[in-house]
Design a protein around this motif. Structure first.
Motif, PDB file in Angstrom:
ATOM      1  N   LEU A  34     -16.996 -13.594  43.456  1.00 60.03           N
ATOM      2  CA  LEU A  34     -16.363 -13.639  45.114  1.00 60.03           C
ATOM      3  C   LEU A  34     -17.055 -12.360  44.614  1.00 60.03           C
ATOM      4  O   LEU A  34     -17.145 -11.034  45.495  1.00 60.03           O
ATOM      5  N   MET A  35     -16.708 -11.219  43.753  1.00 65.41           N
ATOM      6  CA  MET A  35     -16.752  -9.479  42.932  1.00 65.41           C
ATOM      7  C   MET A  35     -18.060  -9.872  42.803  1.00 65.41           C
ATOM      8  O   MET A  35     -18.075  -8.468  43.324  1.00 65.41           O
ATOM      9  N   VAL A  36     -18.976 -10.315  42.133  1.00 65.38           N
ATOM     10  CA  VAL A  36     -19.863 -10.143  41.890  1.00 65.38           C
ATOM     11  C   VAL A  36     -20.926 -10.340  43.282  1.00 65.38           C
ATOM     12  O   VAL A  36     -21.890  -9.352  43.631  1.00 65.38           O
ATOM     13  N   PHE A  37     -20.542 -10.973  44.110  1.00 64.31           N
ATOM     14  CA  PHE A  37     -20.814 -11.346  45.766  1.00 64.31           C
ATOM     15  C   PHE A  37     -20.659 -10.524  45.907  1.00 64.31           C
ATOM     16  O   PHE A  37     -22.175  -9.397  46.691  1.00 64.31           O
ATOM     17  N   CYS A  38     -19.798  -9.703  45.815  1.00 59.35           N
ATOM     18  CA  CYS A  38     -19.343  -8.322  47.043  1.00 59.35           C
ATOM     19  C   CYS A  38     -19.970  -7.293  46.658  1.00 59.35           C
ATOM     20  O   CYS A  38     -19.820  -6.526  47.269  1.00 59.35           O
ATOM     21  N   PHE A  83      -7.200 -25.319  51.990  1.00 59.17           N
ATOM     22  CA  PHE A  83      -7.219 -25.937  51.085  1.00 59.17           C
ATOM     23  C   PHE A  83      -8.381 -25.562  49.375  1.00 59.17           C
ATOM     24  O   PHE A  83      -7.894 -26.742  48.808  1.00 59.17           O
ATOM     25  N   LEU A  84      -8.567 -24.322  49.489  1.00 55.44           N
ATOM     26  CA  LEU A  84     -10.021 -24.514  48.208  1.00 55.44           C
ATOM     27  C   LEU A  84      -8.022 -23.467  47.465  1.00 55.44           C
ATOM     28  O   LEU A  84      -7.520 -22.050  47.707  1.00 55.44           O
ATOM     29  N   ARG A  85      -8.049 -24.632  46.259  1.00 56.96           N
ATOM     30  CA  ARG A  85      -7.097 -23.649  45.171  1.00 56.96           C
ATOM     31  C   ARG A  85      -7.525 -22.303  44.470  1.00 56.96           C
ATOM     32  O   ARG A  85      -8.451 -22.488  44.363  1.00 56.96           O
ATOM     33  N   ILE A  86      -7.213 -21.333  44.661  1.00 54.53           N
ATOM     34  CA  ILE A  86      -8.225 -20.277  44.269  1.00 54.53           C
ATOM     35  C   ILE A  86      -7.633 -19.790  42.194  1.00 54.53           C
ATOM     36  O   ILE A  86      -7.334 -20.602  41.884  1.00 54.53           O
ATOM     37  N   ARG A  87      -9.046 -19.621  41.715  1.00 52.08           N
ATOM     38  CA  ARG A  87      -9.153 -19.716  40.636  1.00 52.08           C
ATOM     39  C   ARG A  87     -10.056 -18.462  39.970  1.00 52.08           C
ATOM     40  O   ARG A  87     -10.147 -18.034  40.488  1.00 52.08           O
ATOM     41  N   GLY A  88      -9.388 -17.733  38.136  1.00 49.48           N
ATOM     42  CA  GLY A  88     -10.343 -17.158  37.836  1.00 49.48           C
ATOM     43  C   GLY A  88     -11.434 -16.434  38.154  1.00 49.48           C
ATOM     44  O   GLY A  88     -11.918 -15.966  38.651  1.00 49.48           O
ATOM     45  N   TRP A  89     -12.520 -18.385  38.001  1.00 48.60           N
ATOM     46  CA  TRP A  89     -13.948 -18.287  38.042  1.00 48.60           C
ATOM     47  C   TRP A  89     -14.777 -17.815  39.029  1.00 48.60           C
ATOM     48  O   TRP A  89     -15.692 -16.733  39.721  1.00 48.60           O
ATOM     49  N   LEU A  90     -13.958 -18.352  40.319  1.00 48.65           N
ATOM     50  CA  LEU A  90     -14.052 -18.331  41.819  1.00 48.65           C
ATOM     51  C   LEU A  90     -13.489 -16.742  42.271  1.00 48.65           C
ATOM     52  O   LEU A  90     -14.780 -16.089  43.004  1.00 48.65           O
ATOM     53  N   PRO A 139     -11.732  -8.625  53.877  1.00 52.52           N
ATOM     54  CA  PRO A 139     -11.075  -9.884  54.010  1.00 52.52           C
ATOM     55  C   PRO A 139     -11.478 -10.438  52.174  1.00 52.52           C
ATOM     56  O   PRO A 139     -10.627 -10.760  51.600  1.00 52.52           O
ATOM     57  N   ALA A 140     -12.526 -10.436  51.705  1.00 55.83           N
ATOM     58  CA  ALA A 140     -12.938 -10.403  50.409  1.00 55.83           C
ATOM     59  C   ALA A 140     -12.171  -9.977  49.480  1.00 55.83           C
ATOM     60  O   ALA A 140     -11.773 -10.464  48.692  1.00 55.83           O
ATOM     61  N   LEU A 141     -11.950  -8.359  49.967  1.00 55.66           N
ATOM     62  CA  LEU A 141     -12.027  -7.840  48.897  1.00 55.66           C
ATOM     63  C   LEU A 141     -10.130  -7.681  48.683  1.00 55.66           C
ATOM     64  O   LEU A 141      -9.554  -8.136  48.210  1.00 55.66           O
ATOM     65  N   VAL A 142      -9.181  -8.158  50.504  1.00 54.54           N
ATOM     66  CA  VAL A 142      -7.965  -8.808  49.525  1.00 54.54           C
ATOM     67  C   VAL A 142      -7.638  -9.983  49.317  1.00 54.54           C
ATOM     68  O   VAL A 142      -6.353  -9.552  48.560  1.00 54.54           O
TER      69      VAL A 142
END
Lengths: 471, 443
Positions: free
Chosen positions: B141-145, B130-137, B180-183
């Motif tokens: 995620l990268m910062v969070f990981c 359901f979530l459309r993936i976008r650059g800022w997302l 999974p986040a890295l994937v």
């Protein structure tokens, strides 16, 4: 998108292939090594199973029970104490102190754990019986073993192995000092639990000349006609090589040099051939390899590291220096010469039976390696025959024996630089071209003195007994 | 049967999927439910008395399997076979832990994590669906990981580095959740284009994570992260030669690293481990017993196993996580262990099928990366158990004890499920638009 699909497909296929490969390696290594992995003292499953399973009987080749159980958790051994002691390393013990004895080495068979599908166990439990393991008939003969052990001088340390060189069956395996499997709480000598026939590596001394001779016959053309000069001493780069007793053999042929066990001739042969060729020949006879036999655990014999010096090379020519060998391996080398250059895999198990006596499996003779070609083996055998007829091995003669030719080689291996310490007495040989008695033998008596006067008579008597028993 | 013309989309898509994929999962579901109930039922009455935990699980596991499939299918049109195989593996973990170990504590705590794992699976599926993936997302995620990955350093003591953090009384391994986040991150980064400026940020990010893991001395995870990145890079950008060069280069660096390991502070254990691996039988080191006991365990099961709870696999060190495959071999036998490897392979093939029929490059790469990670992890630990490779301390996905590992793996399979549901929807939309243009479709 098409490119992505193609690459996904390729990587998916790669991983699937890897999974298949894993399963293949898995099944192959378990089926090839499973028994070797499981039959160990560390395997607690064996101790656990012995509490609930009636262990199978261990027979010798004449079907004398050597070890047997009436019910689970019990074990009795052959009542003749001398036979029990002489067979201690063949039988092994329940505690697993002897790592190579049958009690541990074939534990999973004796406990019926080799029944991979579990059908026998299921049937037995349906009948309401305690589970019973399989019986094993060994190739060893208890009477011969007992007799051979009695031939060694009182308190001697050493080993004797007799094999059938056509089938690889081990007919006799004695290692002294022994222990008593029935009385494991009794104190024993320091190294008594080690099987000297397979777990001790000795400097071979002159018996290694069999290998040096084979190498020379292959590598040096015309060596048969060559004359060698021995003046009793050879000063090579500071270390002096002497022949036994300081004898100078003078100008001799290769045959005489072998029969009289001239160290200087064989040192010069090794020097002439170079380490590369001598090591290659030794490796053809099974040196420097990890043995992976089905029945026998045997330590690897060693000859000439790559880091060895020239001094080590000429020492190796007559079996001293860094070279070492186990007695069983020595018997196999002799056996290979007798068997036209083909070394057989050593065997301890003749057959596996169900408790009812039904034979489940019979072991087949298996060729291990081909060491040399038959013609060369014949030449070496002839030299060994001369050694017994007129050389250092004359006391290995069996009076009244006419079925074949007695061939052999003696050795007196130095174990320390101390002049006062006795040499290890070696003898190895075989009965050549004797269809009814294809026996090869290796005898070592630690610090026994000269091989020709100590080990050779033991071999003669042992082989005589084996012929009389008609094994 | 007429597909088009009904108003109920749900039934229509379901019927359509059944026809297209011939996916009649009911027999598989029944088989798995019987397996779960039978195993737990057998263990419940094994010791004479009644084991309460096993009785509860004999009902809970099959019900859970059915419920999970039902709930996910109510929400999205995910691949049922993948859900069922995952449920099978996860329950196999609980069963094996209960059977092998004397104390039920580990099996109980693993069973407690199962619902959480299922929640993670659902979360992964719903998010990607359901979530459309976008650059800022992705950047978020990268910062969070990255923050999650450096957290274990706060728990590092002077004597040893750690790769876990402590939260609510449980140990958490951030690297399992970052997988999974890295994937997702790499699937986004490597599908932006094949020029270096499109992907180098993401490749460097992955390399940075590897360095952090190296500092935490989690070499198994470093290897997995690296393989995952290389595979996704190759597939995503199409520059497989570059990926191959990186692989060879890394292998060379790794070989040098291992051969000098005894001189690198903190990594001297690595040299010892290689040493033990070369010849475990004659090694005098204490650690060699693990390999020796593991191999004994594997080969003593025979074809059909020693029987549930009748093995001696508990003698193997770390049998609950690193060596659970050996325990499966001894308890269930070699034939069953082969089937388990095959289950992973089927999940791989199924997942790659989902990836190949995905409509977007991002979705294709995300689904592929997920199953690739799970399969390579399985191969690494199984080969380690079988003494083909040196042992790396990674878990057998879904089966090994450990909540972090289970949740991370469930998230990964959730991503594949989400993509499979998207595929089903897209295919249905295609058919519908075909009909609107006047075509009649008979199925």
């Amino acid at each position: 998108m098409k490119r992505i699909r193609r690459q996904i497909c390729a990587l998916c296929a790669f991983l699937c292939a890897l999974s298949l490969l894993t399963m293949l390696v898995f099944s192959l290594s378990v089926s090839a090594n499973g028994a070797r992995w499981l039959n160990r003292a560390q395997n607690t499953r064996i101790q656990e199973a012995r509490k609930t399973t009636v262990q199978g009987t261990l027979y010798d080749s004449a079907l004398t029970p050597l070890a047997y159980s009436a019910r689970a958790g019990e074990r009795e051994y052959i009542s003749d104490r001398a036979a029990r002691l002489s067979l201690s390393h063949v039988i092994g013990d329940q505690k697993g102190m002897s790592e190579t004895g049958a009690e541990i080495r074939f534990a999973t068979t004796l406990l019926g754990m080799t029944d991979k599908t579990g059908t026998d166990k299921t049937l037995q439990s349906l009948m309401g019986d305690d589970p019973v393991g399989y019986d094993i008939v060994l190739t060893v003969n208890a009477e011969l073993n007992k007799y051979v052990a009695s031939l060694f001088p009182e308190g001697a340390r050493g080993a004797c192995v007799i094999i059938n060189y056509k089938t690889g069956e081990i007919l006799c395996k004695v290692s002294l000092p022994a222990f008593d499997p029935a009385r494991m709480d009794a104190p024993v000598e320091d190294t008594a639990y080690y099987d000297r026939a397979t777990q001790f590596r000795y400097a071979p001394g002159s018996v290694f000349k069999i290998v040096t001779l084979s190498a020379a016959l292959e590598a040096i053309p015309g060596v048969l006609e060559e004359k060698f000069n021995c003046d009793g001493e050879w000063d090579f780069a500071g270390s002096v090589i002497r022949c036994a007793g300081g004898t100078a053999h003078g100008e001799i042929t290769l045959k005489e040099a072998f029969a009289k066990s001239c160290n200087i001739t064989f040192a010069s042969l090794a020097y002439k051939m170079g380490a590369e060729r001598l090591r290659a020949e030794a490796e053809k006879f099974g040196f420097n390899t990890e043995f992976q036999f089905d029945d026998v655990i045997m330590y690897a014999s060693r000859c000439l590291n790559t880091s060895d010096s020239e001094g080590d090379l000429i020492q190796a020519g007559f079996g001293q220096g860094t070279t070492d060998v186990t007695p069983l391996h020595m018997a196999m080398i002799s056996g290979a010469i007798a068997n036209g250059g083909v070394m057989m895999e050593p065997r301890l198990v003749k057959e596996v039976r169900r408790h009812s006596g039904l034979v489940i499996s019979k072991t087949q003779a298996k060729e291990y390696i081909t060491c040399v070609d038959p013609e060369l083996a014949n030449t070496v055998a002839y030299y060994m025959y001369e050694t017994v007829k007129s050389g250092t091995g004359s006391r290995a003669n069996i009076s009244g024996y006419t079925d074949g030719f007695i061939c052999g080689k003696t050795g007196s291996a130095e174990t320390s630089s101390d002049k006062n310490s006795q040499t290890n007495a070696w003898y190895t040989g075989f009965l050549y071209r004797d269809e009814a008695h294809p026996y090869a033998i290796a005898v070592i008596v630690e610090q026994g003195g000269a091989g020709g006067s100590v080990a050779a008579p033991i071999a003669a008597k042992a082989l005589k007994k084996a012929i009389d028993l008609g094994l | 049967m007429k597909l088009i013309g009904r108003n109920k989309d749900k039934t229509a898509i379901d019927n359509y999927r059944k026809l297209i994929s011939r996916a009649y999962e009911t027999p598989l579901m029944l088989l798995i439910m019987v397996f779960q109930a039978a195993c737990m039922g057998l263990m419940a009455f094994k010791d004479g008395g009644i084991n309460r935990f096993c009785v509860v699980m004999a009902f809970a596991l099959p019900l859970g399997t059915w419920g999970l499939t039902y709930v996910i299918n109510k929400l999205i049109y995910a691949d049922k076979a993948l859900i069922l195989l995952t449920a099978f593996l996860a329950s196999l973990g609980v069963i094996t832990l209960r059977a092998v170990l004397i104390s039920p504590a580990k099996a109980i705590s693993q069973a407690e994590v199962l619902p959480l794992g299922c929640a993670f699976m659902l979360l992964g599926a719903l998010l990607i669906h359901f979530l459309r993936i976008r650059g800022w997302l992705v950047w978020l995620l990268m910062v969070f990981c990255a923050a999650l990955m450096v957290m274990p350093f706060a728990f590092t003591t002077a004597s040893s580095a750690k790769s876990w953090i402590r939260l609510w009384g449980r140990q958490l391994q951030p690297s399992e959740f970052v997988k999974p986040a890295l994937v997702v991150i790499l699937a986004y980064g490597f599908t932006r284009g094949s020029r270096a400026k499109d992907w180098f940020v993401y490749a460097f990010y992955a390399a940075g994570l590897c360095v952090i893991l190296l500092l935490q001395k989690d070499l198994g995870a470093v290897l997995l992260y690296f393989l995952l990145t290389a595979a996704m890079f190759s597939v995503g950008t199409g520059r497989w030669k570059l990926a191959l060069v990186a692989l060879v280069f890394a292998a060379a660096v790794g070989a040098v690293f291992v051969s000098f390991a005894d001189r690198i502070p903190g990594f001297s254990y690595l040299a010892a481990r290689i040493d033990i691996w070369r010849d475990p039988w004659n090694s005098q080191r204490e650690e060699s017993r693990q390999i020796v006991q593991g191999l004994m365990s594997i080969s003593s099961g025979g074809l059909f196993g020693a029987g549930l709870g009748l093995s001696a696999a508990r003698k193997v060190a770390v049998v609950a996580s690193d060596y659970i495959f050996a325990a499966v071999c001894e308890e269930f036998g070699i034939v069953f262990a082969f089937s388990v490897i095959c289950v992973y392979a089927i999940m791989l093939i199924r997942g790659c099928g989902v990836a190949m029929s995905a409509r977007g490059r991002f979705y294709a790469l995300a689904a592929f990366g997920s199953v690739f990670e799970l399969t390579s992890q399985m191969l690494l630990i199984v080969m380690g158990n079988l003494h083909i490779l040196p042992l790396t301390g990674v878990t057998l996905p879904f089966v090994s004890e450990g909540g972090s590992s289970l949740c991370g793996s469930m998230l990964l399979i959730g991503l594949v499920l989400g993509v499979s549901a998207l595929n089903a929807k897209d295919e249905y939309d295609d058919l519908k638009s075909l009909e609107m243009r006047g075509g009649r479709l008979k199925l």
